[in-house]
Design a protein around this motif. Structure first.
Motif, mmCIF file in Angstrom:
data_model
loop_
_atom_site.group_PDB
_atom_site.id
_atom_site.type_symbol
_atom_site.label_atom_id
_atom_site.label_comp_id
_atom_site.label_asym_id
_atom_site.label_seq_id
_atom_site.Cartn_x
_atom_site.Cartn_y
_atom_site.Cartn_z
ATOM 1 N N UNK A 72 5.149 4.009 -0.310
ATOM 2 C CA UNK A 72 4.014 3.008 -0.361
ATOM 3 C C UNK A 72 3.620 4.136 -1.281
ATOM 4 N N UNK A 73 3.530 4.768 -2.449
ATOM 5 C CA UNK A 73 3.401 4.790 -3.207
ATOM 6 C C UNK A 73 3.042 4.435 -4.590
ATOM 7 N N UNK A 74 4.164 3.505 -4.385
ATOM 8 C CA UNK A 74 4.538 1.997 -5.593
ATOM 9 C C UNK A 74 2.521 1.854 -5.291
ATOM 10 N N UNK A 75 2.850 1.069 -3.976
ATOM 11 C CA UNK A 75 1.395 0.186 -3.081
ATOM 12 C C UNK A 75 0.112 1.202 -3.929
ATOM 13 N N UNK A 76 -0.450 2.736 -3.845
ATOM 14 C CA UNK A 76 -1.437 2.875 -4.250
ATOM 15 C C UNK A 76 -1.067 3.268 -5.962
ATOM 16 N N UNK A 77 -0.180 4.067 -6.149
ATOM 17 C CA UNK A 77 -0.186 4.269 -7.568
ATOM 18 C C UNK A 77 1.166 2.953 -8.868
ATOM 19 N N UNK A 78 1.322 2.070 -8.309
ATOM 20 C CA UNK A 78 1.391 1.144 -9.225
ATOM 21 C C UNK A 78 2.720 1.468 -9.963
ATOM 22 N N UNK A 79 3.314 1.250 -11.142
ATOM 23 C CA UNK A 79 4.441 1.426 -12.068
ATOM 24 C C UNK A 79 3.878 3.228 -12.545
ATOM 25 N N UNK A 80 3.016 3.844 -12.242
ATOM 26 C CA UNK A 80 2.946 4.888 -12.814
ATOM 27 C C UNK A 80 3.589 6.383 -12.178
ATOM 28 N N UNK A 89 -8.486 5.091 7.909
ATOM 29 C CA UNK A 89 -7.525 5.064 6.880
ATOM 30 C C UNK A 89 -8.347 3.940 5.470
ATOM 31 N N UNK A 90 -7.114 4.219 4.765
ATOM 32 C CA UNK A 90 -7.934 3.344 3.297
ATOM 33 C C UNK A 90 -6.479 2.609 3.227
ATOM 34 N N UNK A 91 -7.124 1.253 2.392
ATOM 35 C CA UNK A 91 -5.660 0.461 2.317
ATOM 36 C C UNK A 91 -5.204 1.233 0.910
ATOM 37 N N UNK A 92 -3.747 1.748 0.840
ATOM 38 C CA UNK A 92 -2.830 1.559 -0.873
ATOM 39 C C UNK A 92 -3.274 0.816 -2.218
ATOM 40 N N UNK A 101 -11.463 -4.328 3.826
ATOM 41 C CA UNK A 101 -10.943 -5.400 3.616
ATOM 42 C C UNK A 101 -9.843 -6.525 4.808
ATOM 43 N N UNK A 102 -10.125 -5.879 6.041
ATOM 44 C CA UNK A 102 -9.967 -6.784 6.745
ATOM 45 C C UNK A 102 -11.363 -7.693 7.014
ATOM 46 N N UNK A 143 4.443 -3.750 0.517
ATOM 47 C CA UNK A 143 3.651 -3.154 -0.156
ATOM 48 C C UNK A 143 3.512 -1.690 0.201
ATOM 49 N N UNK A 144 4.190 -1.691 1.877
ATOM 50 C CA UNK A 144 4.157 -0.744 2.697
ATOM 51 C C UNK A 144 2.421 -0.170 3.099
ATOM 52 N N UNK A 145 1.944 -1.109 2.689
ATOM 53 C CA UNK A 145 0.243 -0.348 3.366
ATOM 54 C C UNK A 145 0.211 0.018 4.820
#
Length: 330
Positions: A38-46, A85-88, A97-98, A285-287
């Motif tokens: 799920x880190x990719x959903x929040x931070x992307x390619x970083x 919670x927040x959306x990653x 968002x919803x 994106x495992x959000x």
């Protein structure tokens, strides 16, 4: 009598709460057991540039460092207070968002349900009236074929025909850029998704209506009415339809969450900004927080639909509630 109704209401509320709780446990566990980070959903390619220590701190920041049971208890404690919670992916509260998308889904699903509710009754009534005639056989064949076509394939085919070849209708979105306030623009974007939703569900319910009416047509009271001089059309409309309507209403109570859930696939194919698109994105994106809220809202609709259908059945036939009560006392 009043105490009995109160107990049944409390029992229904308790059953609803337990069902939602079990659904949340299942979705929470399965989503976190699925492969993916799920880190990719929040931070992307970083994420690829982070060290192992930085990734560990990032997971702790998102509340993903604890064991799954501990994570779930923390999520449940916050959810009870309205914090999901927040959306990653969107970096904002999942409720916000919803809230921006749910209106589009309710519009598409609500219109689809209304059209299916009316057309399935009329189509089933017509097929029962023309039983085994040419029109009935053609409609049955076409309806069966249409209901077997997957919605995503039908969506792609209609996009190819009406958007690519003929260029009559838009292929994606809920409105054009700057056209959010134009009723005509929104309607043109709604035609293809709505047509797919209706085509994918219509014949199933129309076929149920047709069969239920034919059961009534073969009942003994119909023979008696025909002996009194009533025509087949009069018997079908005055008696058979009236007796079949309660079961039809019960069936459509279950159909609403079914049809609304069916819009999820259509929304994804047409890039329609609704809850269905969010469900696909959150799974991809495992959000986790977004997936939890979308799944719970959808599950609540299904559970409420089933409970409403059961209540309609018990109201129509009180023997169901009586027999159920005897079974519970045993």
């Amino acid at each position: 009598m009043r105490n009995r109704y109160l107990i049944r209401i409390l029992y229904g509320v308790l059953r609803f709460a337990i069902s939602v709780l079990l659904l949340s446990v299942l979705v929470f566990t399965v989503s976190r057991a699925a492969p993916g980070d799920p880190l990719y959903a929040y931070y992307g390619e970083q994420v690829e540039k982070m060290s192992a220590q930085q990734q560990e701190r990032a997971r702790e920041k998102l509340g993903l460092g604890e064991p799954i049971p501990v994570q779930y208890m923390g999520w449940l404690r916050n959810a009870v207070h309205g914090d999901f919670g927040i959306s990653y992916k969107y970096k904002m509260d999942v409720r916000e968002v919803i809230a921006d998308r749910i209106g589009n889904t309710l519009l598409l699903g609500g219109l689809g349900f209304a059209v299916i509710f009316v057309l399935s009754l009329l189509l089933g009534l017509f097929c029962a009236w023309r039983e085994d005639k040419t029109a009935d056989r053609v409609i049955c064949a076409v309806g069966t074929l249409t209901s077997c076509i997957p919605e995503f394939w039908m969506s792609l085919f209609w996009i190819l025909v009406f958007s690519v070849w003929l260029d009559w209708l838009p292929s994606s979105g809920a409105y054009s850029v700057g056209g959010e306030n134009s009723l005509a623009d929104r309607a043109s974007h709604l035609i293809l998704p709505l047509a797919v939703v209706v085509a994918g569900h219509l014949w199933y319910y129309a076929f149920q209506v047709r069969n239920r009416l034919l059961e009534e047509v073969r009942a003994d009271y119909v023979l008696l009415a025909r002996m009194k001089g009533m025509s087949g059309k009069q018997v079908l409309y005055r008696h058979c339809l009236r007796n079949a309507l309660p079961s039809y209403l019960s069936m459509m109570a279950i159909a609403f969450p079914h049809i609304l859930g069916g819009t999820y696939v259509v929304e994804t194919v047409f890039s329609y900004p609704g809850v269905g698109t969010l469900a696909y994105e959150s799974a991809r994106y495992h959000d986790y927080n977004m997936l939890m809220l979308v799944s719970i809202l959808t599950g609540m609709l299904v559970i409420l639909g089933n409970m409403l259908a059961q209540g309609i059945n018990e109201y129509i036939d009180p023997r169901i509630g009586v027999s159920k009560g005897k079974g519970e006392r045993v």
